[in-house]
Design an enzyme around this catalytic site. Sequence first.
Site, PDB file in Angstrom:
ATOM      1  N   HIS B 163       0.964  -1.120   0.234  1.00  0.00           N
ATOM      2  CA  HIS B 163       0.071  -0.086  -0.017  1.00  0.00           C
ATOM      3  C   HIS B 163       0.767   1.281  -0.166  1.00  0.00           C
ATOM      4  O   HIS B 163       0.224   2.453  -0.053  1.00  0.00           O
ATOM      5  CB  HIS B 163      -0.861   0.075   1.261  1.00  0.00           C
ATOM      6  CG  HIS B 163      -1.964  -1.125   1.224  1.00  0.00           C
ATOM      7  ND1 HIS B 163      -2.785  -1.368   0.076  1.00  0.00           N
ATOM      8  CD2 HIS B 163      -2.112  -1.861   2.202  1.00  0.00           C
ATOM      9  CE1 HIS B 163      -3.533  -2.650   0.421  1.00  0.00           C
ATOM     10  NE2 HIS B 163      -3.059  -2.807   1.780  1.00  0.00           N
ATOM     11  N   HIS B 200      -6.260  -7.342  -0.104  1.00  0.00           N
ATOM     12  CA  HIS B 200      -6.642  -5.818  -0.249  1.00  0.00           C
ATOM     13  C   HIS B 200      -5.842  -5.580  -1.650  1.00  0.00           C
ATOM     14  O   HIS B 200      -4.722  -5.871  -2.066  1.00  0.00           O
ATOM     15  CB  HIS B 200      -6.046  -4.864   0.578  1.00  0.00           C
ATOM     16  CG  HIS B 200      -6.465  -5.102   2.059  1.00  0.00           C
ATOM     17  ND1 HIS B 200      -5.873  -6.068   2.834  1.00  0.00           N
ATOM     18  CD2 HIS B 200      -7.589  -4.700   2.818  1.00  0.00           C
ATOM     19  CE1 HIS B 200      -6.553  -6.035   4.089  1.00  0.00           C
ATOM     20  NE2 HIS B 200      -7.403  -5.159   3.758  1.00  0.00           N
ATOM     21  N   ASP B 287      -4.473 -13.020   3.736  1.00  0.00           N
ATOM     22  CA  ASP B 287      -5.779 -12.382   4.406  1.00  0.00           C
ATOM     23  C   ASP B 287      -6.944 -12.683   3.563  1.00  0.00           C
ATOM     24  O   ASP B 287      -8.121 -12.241   3.878  1.00  0.00           O
ATOM     25  CB  ASP B 287      -5.635 -10.816   4.876  1.00  0.00           C
ATOM     26  CG  ASP B 287      -4.850 -10.116   3.534  1.00  0.00           C
ATOM     27  OD1 ASP B 287      -4.607 -10.641   2.669  1.00  0.00           O
ATOM     28  OD2 ASP B 287      -4.644  -9.036   4.029  1.00  0.00           O
TER      29      ASP B 287
END
Lengths: 348, 348
Positions: B163, B200, B287
């Site tokens: 990120h 993500h 995740d």
Amino acid sequence: MLVVHSEAHRRHAPRQFLVRGALQPSAEQPERADRLVAAARRGGHEVVAPGALPAGAIEAVHGAAYLGFLRDGPAAWAALPGAAPEIMPNVHPNRHMAGRPTGIVGLAGQHQADTACPVGAGTYDAACAAAACAAHAAAAVLEGSRSGGARVAYALCRPPGHHAYADMAGGFCYLNNVAIAAELARKTHSRIAILDIDVHHGNGTQGIFYDRPDVLFVSLHADPNSYYPFFAGYADERGTGAGIGANLNLPLPHGTGDDVYLEALGRGFAAIRSFAPGLLLVSLGFDASAHDPLGVLKLTEPGFAEIARRMAALGLPTVLIQEGGYLSDHLGGLLATFLGSFEAAQAK
Amino acid sequence: MLVVHSEAHRRHAPRQFLVRGALQPSAEQPERADRLVAAARRGGHEVVAPGALPAGAIEAVHGAAYLGFLRDGPAAWAALPGAAPEIMPNVHPNRHMAGRPTGIVGLAGQHQADTACPVGAGTYDAACAAAACAAHAAAAVLEGSRSGGARVAYALCRPPGHHAYADMAGGFCYLNNVAIAAELARKTHSRIAILDIDVHHGNGTQGIFYDRPDVLFVSLHADPNSYYPFFAGYADERGTGAGIGANLNLPLPHGTGDDVYLEALGRGFAAIRSFAPGLLLVSLGFDASAHDPLGVLKLTEPGFAEIARRMAALGLPTVLIQEGGYLSDHLGGLLATFLGSFEAAQAK
């Protein structure tokens, strides 16, 4: 002086905001308005409730998607498991990403500039009532100018408005009350001036009118390099496109007192005189006071009286619109002094 | 399999992040790495500490102003009266304002995309150590490819990296480990592929290489419309300029299980095969597991084993770089299964 105020402000009572890495109680509390209205009454001013907002008044400034977020967001937020009572953003679009999510967390990032504008169930109604106060006061002054009646009024708006952009809340603000009043006044006047003397730069107001030659925006405020809103309020922001030259920022060193402030104000007044507006709207904060809990500038109560005197001496129809100014023993007194000083000077 | 890990990750132990309007304990805890390295050791893998970072490796990805913020920011922040122990932003530049303040609160808004990347006194050192792990693993695989040695390695990076933009932390990430490895590999290979299977979207990695035709970025992730990072990760983000076509986002409906995931992965593999890279870098999150505390996707442990098998079957020199995956009883097992399955498939 006519004072316009709505009790509906109480529906907005923000719990907290994030500052310096911690959640703190919000300084923008209903008691602010209680103290201000009590001071206005003690000063002998007539306090009236606003009439209904003129149709389209809010929509002339704010977009439908943003208004939908303010109105309907709290219910969507409440449906998130474990959500706190107020919408607070934690991730925003930025210079690297600009997708348009429709989920409520994404909408929060899209429509809330920072963590100081939590949106609760009563925020939209309270903000509409504040906008109605500004609209009512502006209508009264416009009518007074036409008919030889009063040429000044005070809108006791809460929540304040000057950090709100067309599509974004920010810094305790949701609907830009002064911008809504300006758009209403534009129906009858070709040039409007806005003078912002809140201690924070009026970034929302600047943003709304940045490309507009018909609305002059002048702001005096604490240097944003280390002060909210941080990313706007610099002297080199002069407007864009047709609006170039109709935006004047006068950032002031932290700790500035009356003398330096009044000198900068003189430069603001010169710009306003030169613009020759049909109406002056004032974003009136008292948070530049040395007694304000923020305390970043150091204006005295006599300093505020002098600001009011010189402002009245411009001789313009003027709408005073409340912005910031936080709880101290001096808050009510500052308002009473300001209104009294303005009226006395105008009567001369 | 060679596993590269540094104990320096412990210097970064974030306390909290803001989510849904409340400060919550951070899920990105040192214990994550403890469980992962223990699982790697139990699986019989060799764990080594990284060598020194090659000169200029971090600077090839991240700008000097941002690195200065990570390194020197905590001391400036600590000097603010009442500041919490970690830097957390509360106001950001946005589509309406882009001034460049030099004060620490403004720098935080400039260099932290969200409230999930608090910067503490040890963050910079830990992030550099994580980058060194990625660089070391990449160097080992590049050397192995040349010499007939091992063609896979695993960098147990913590904090994670995908990120992080060139000039901005975000979502538990500070330095973009996989991007740093990619730039090192570019010295000897003209085309590099990055496959991101963290749950993500790898928005930082995408941003760093968005205009680059030489680095293919493929990301499978939960649909960002109502999931972090919200403002990036959509299927229509295909790159810009010379990079058009070298970015492939495969957002997946929340609740997606093995079958649909593997089908999308097949599309990602097809793009990678067609790109014919000299090296594959994998942003490896766990995740997307049904057992992860996030639980937004529903991959099983056999599903992860199958991902590893098919990934190995690409036949590319591969560097596995740890991204997310949070504390559950399954975290270590997922890693052991993944590494074991990859090695077994590669040996065939």
